[in-house]
Enzyme design. Structure first.
Site, PDB file in Angstrom:
ATOM      1  N   ARG A   1     -12.556  -7.783 -11.818  1.00  0.00           N
ATOM      2  CA  ARG A   1     -13.628  -8.001 -11.584  1.00  0.00           C
ATOM      3  C   ARG A   1     -13.887  -7.670 -12.606  1.00  0.00           C
ATOM      4  O   ARG A   1     -13.823  -7.584 -14.130  1.00  0.00           O
ATOM      5  CB  ARG A   1     -13.611  -6.559 -11.020  1.00  0.00           C
ATOM      6  CG  ARG A   1     -12.598  -6.108  -9.402  1.00  0.00           C
ATOM      7  CD  ARG A   1     -13.099  -4.427  -9.609  1.00  0.00           C
ATOM      8  NE  ARG A   1     -12.373  -4.140  -7.946  1.00  0.00           N
ATOM      9  CZ  ARG A   1     -11.036  -3.884  -7.995  1.00  0.00           C
ATOM     10  NH1 ARG A   1      -9.966  -3.107  -9.208  1.00  0.00           N
ATOM     11  NH2 ARG A   1     -10.692  -3.866  -6.672  1.00  0.00           N
TER      12      ARG A   1
ATOM     13  N   LYS B   1     -10.087  -0.193  -9.896  1.00  0.00           N
ATOM     14  CA  LYS B   1     -11.183   1.453  -9.441  1.00  0.00           C
ATOM     15  C   LYS B   1     -10.430   2.507  -9.019  1.00  0.00           C
ATOM     16  O   LYS B   1      -8.978   2.172  -8.291  1.00  0.00           O
ATOM     17  CB  LYS B   1     -11.512   0.666  -7.328  1.00  0.00           C
ATOM     18  CG  LYS B   1     -13.052  -0.253  -8.133  1.00  0.00           C
ATOM     19  CD  LYS B   1     -13.754  -0.395  -6.656  1.00  0.00           C
ATOM     20  CE  LYS B   1     -15.078  -1.470  -6.534  1.00  0.00           C
ATOM     21  NZ  LYS B   1     -15.277  -1.890  -5.810  1.00  0.00           N
TER      22      LYS B   1
ATOM     23  N   HIS C   1     -18.440 -12.375  -9.200  1.00  0.00           N
ATOM     24  CA  HIS C   1     -17.120 -11.672  -8.529  1.00  0.00           C
ATOM     25  C   HIS C   1     -16.466 -12.558  -7.447  1.00  0.00           C
ATOM     26  O   HIS C   1     -15.896 -12.611  -6.409  1.00  0.00           O
ATOM     27  CB  HIS C   1     -17.896 -10.704  -7.270  1.00  0.00           C
ATOM     28  CG  HIS C   1     -16.854  -9.747  -6.485  1.00  0.00           C
ATOM     29  ND1 HIS C   1     -16.203  -9.092  -7.371  1.00  0.00           N
ATOM     30  CD2 HIS C   1     -16.998  -9.073  -5.404  1.00  0.00           C
ATOM     31  CE1 HIS C   1     -15.747  -8.479  -6.724  1.00  0.00           C
ATOM     32  NE2 HIS C   1     -15.762  -8.751  -5.212  1.00  0.00           N
TER      33      HIS C   1
ATOM     34  N   ARG D   1     -13.490 -14.096  -8.504  1.00  0.00           N
ATOM     35  CA  ARG D   1     -12.542 -12.703  -8.434  1.00  0.00           C
ATOM     36  C   ARG D   1     -11.675 -13.613  -7.469  1.00  0.00           C
ATOM     37  O   ARG D   1     -10.871 -13.706  -6.600  1.00  0.00           O
ATOM     38  CB  ARG D   1     -12.531 -12.207  -8.344  1.00  0.00           C
ATOM     39  CG  ARG D   1     -11.914 -10.869  -7.666  1.00  0.00           C
ATOM     40  CD  ARG D   1     -12.011  -9.729  -7.951  1.00  0.00           C
ATOM     41  NE  ARG D   1     -11.692  -8.184  -7.247  1.00  0.00           N
ATOM     42  CZ  ARG D   1     -10.631  -7.492  -7.507  1.00  0.00           C
ATOM     43  NH1 ARG D   1      -9.969  -7.905  -8.477  1.00  0.00           N
ATOM     44  NH2 ARG D   1     -10.229  -6.944  -6.538  1.00  0.00           N
TER      45      ARG D   1
ATOM     46  N   HIS E   1      -5.961  -4.488  -4.301  1.00  0.00           N
ATOM     47  CA  HIS E   1      -6.224  -2.937  -3.533  1.00  0.00           C
ATOM     48  C   HIS E   1      -5.367  -2.287  -2.922  1.00  0.00           C
ATOM     49  O   HIS E   1      -4.564  -3.068  -3.108  1.00  0.00           O
ATOM     50  CB  HIS E   1      -6.353  -4.462  -2.523  1.00  0.00           C
ATOM     51  CG  HIS E   1      -7.735  -5.522  -2.327  1.00  0.00           C
ATOM     52  ND1 HIS E   1      -7.929  -6.603  -2.258  1.00  0.00           N
ATOM     53  CD2 HIS E   1      -8.749  -5.770  -3.315  1.00  0.00           C
ATOM     54  CE1 HIS E   1      -8.546  -6.987  -1.984  1.00  0.00           C
ATOM     55  NE2 HIS E   1      -8.939  -6.787  -2.977  1.00  0.00           N
TER      56      HIS E   1
ATOM     57  N   TYR F   1      -8.924 -12.299   3.282  1.00  0.00           N
ATOM     58  CA  TYR F   1      -9.011 -14.280   2.390  1.00  0.00           C
ATOM     59  C   TYR F   1      -8.152 -15.139   3.584  1.00  0.00           C
ATOM     60  O   TYR F   1      -8.239 -16.687   3.533  1.00  0.00           O
ATOM     61  CB  TYR F   1      -7.752 -13.700   1.145  1.00  0.00           C
ATOM     62  CG  TYR F   1      -8.849 -13.141   0.695  1.00  0.00           C
ATOM     63  CD1 TYR F   1      -9.499 -14.408  -0.509  1.00  0.00           C
ATOM     64  CD2 TYR F   1      -8.585 -12.034  -0.201  1.00  0.00           C
ATOM     65  CE1 TYR F   1     -10.106 -13.816  -1.068  1.00  0.00           C
ATOM     66  CE2 TYR F   1      -8.873 -11.271  -0.849  1.00  0.00           C
ATOM     67  CZ  TYR F   1      -9.997 -11.895  -1.486  1.00  0.00           C
ATOM     68  OH  TYR F   1     -11.175 -11.492  -2.810  1.00  0.00           O
TER      69      TYR F   1
END
Length: 310
Positions: free
Chosen positions: A161, A184, A252, A255, A278, A287
């Site tokens: 990110r 995150k 982004h 990524r 994730h 994806y």
């Protein structure tokens, strides 16, 4: 306007403090939770026509929750945003129910509005390479050009990110074969670093006129301050316009391209999930939809009975 009771306001702050201390939630996430739950708590007394205290939450019904959701939709909140807001509110109510021993099955049973998930918009392989090369042409100062190339190479080469790339410090360089990235929610992951990405960062360090202290940011602005997200977005925008790439070609998107191209090359979802950081595999599974859409497009155009050839 009737304000939420002090007890509710205090409870909200306690909930956020617990999420910060025990779950390691990011400050931006906590601010979004505070905003969403505060809006819900401010709505209740207007809807009920009287002040609502902590105990009053136990009387919330399914119609009450739907009235709040309808109120937000009428104010222009989209289905996707409302689903996020509802998740925050239910998290808070669930915490209150457990802490106070309350029965809240009714408000916690409300369903989020359905919405179509946005698929990632990756950049093609050739376009990604062209973008990185064109980024190097956007600034007349050579060291700034090498800095910009280093950042976008990390985004595409490591799937970082932009916030993660800009969080790197002088102590992280020279880059090793792997990087330990905190993403995150304070979730740590190990990311392999390609030789080309390590070299791009070394080129930048060699040319950078500013002292890169171990505790300071690795990437600096022209004046030596921490490099901003906006600066990276701006140079990427200039490069993609020069190449005639769509507006979806953002930092982004690099990524997203990292993940999509790994999947196309045979990478498995679990590995890609770990590389991206994730928390849920369902996020990474978006994806597969991108790859399926690409395959179906080729099928439609190539097969004799394809819709686009009929």
């Amino acid at each position: 306007m009737i304000a939420p009771s002090p007890a509710l306001t205090e409870a909200l702050e306690l909930w956020l403090a617990q999420l910060r201390a025990l779950d390691g939630r990011a400050e931006n996430t906590l601010e979004a939770y505070r905003r969403d739950v505060s809006g819900f708590l401010a709505f209740l007394p207007q809807h009920k026509g009287q002040a609502i205290g902590l105990a009053g939450l136990a009387s919330l019904t399914l119609p009450d929750m739907r009235a709040w959701m309808a109120h937000e939709r009428a104010g222009g909140v989209g289905a996707r945003s409302l689903a996020r807001m509802l998740s925050a509110v239910k998290g808070f109510l669930g915490w209150i129910a457990e802490r106070e021993g309350m029965e809240m099955s009714a408000p916690l049973s409300v369903r989020a509005p359905k919405y179509q998930r946005k698929l990632p918009r990756p950049v093609g392989r050739a376009a990604a390479r062209d973008l990185i090369q064109t980024v190097s042409l956007q600034h007349p100062e050579p060291w700034v050009a090498t800095r910009d190339v280093a950042v976008v190479t990390l985004l595409y080469g490591c799937g970082l990110r932009i916030s993660e790339a800009l969080a790197l410090t002088g102590a992280d360089a020279p880059l090793a074969d792997v990087l330990r990235i905190t993403g995150k929610g304070g979730k740590e992951r190990i990311v392999p670093v390609l030789p080309i990405a390590r070299q791009a960062v070394e080129d930048y360090r060699r040319d950078c006129p500013h002292r890169l202290e171990p505790a300071g940011p690795l990437f600096r602005s022209v004046r030596g301050k921490p490099l901003s997200r906006r600066a990276v977005a701006k140079v990427t925008e200039a490069a993609r316009m020069q190449l005639g790439l769509p507006a979806t070609c953002t930092p982004h998107a690099l990524r997203h391209s990292f993940a999509t191209h790994l999947l196309e090359a045979g990478g498995d979802l679990r590995t890609i999930q770990e590389l991206l950081g994730h928390a849920s595999l369902s996020t990474t599974q978006a994806y597969t939809a991108v790859d399926t859409a690409r395959l179906m497009d080729v099928y439609d155009r190539a097969h004799p009975m394809g819709r686009k050839r009929a």
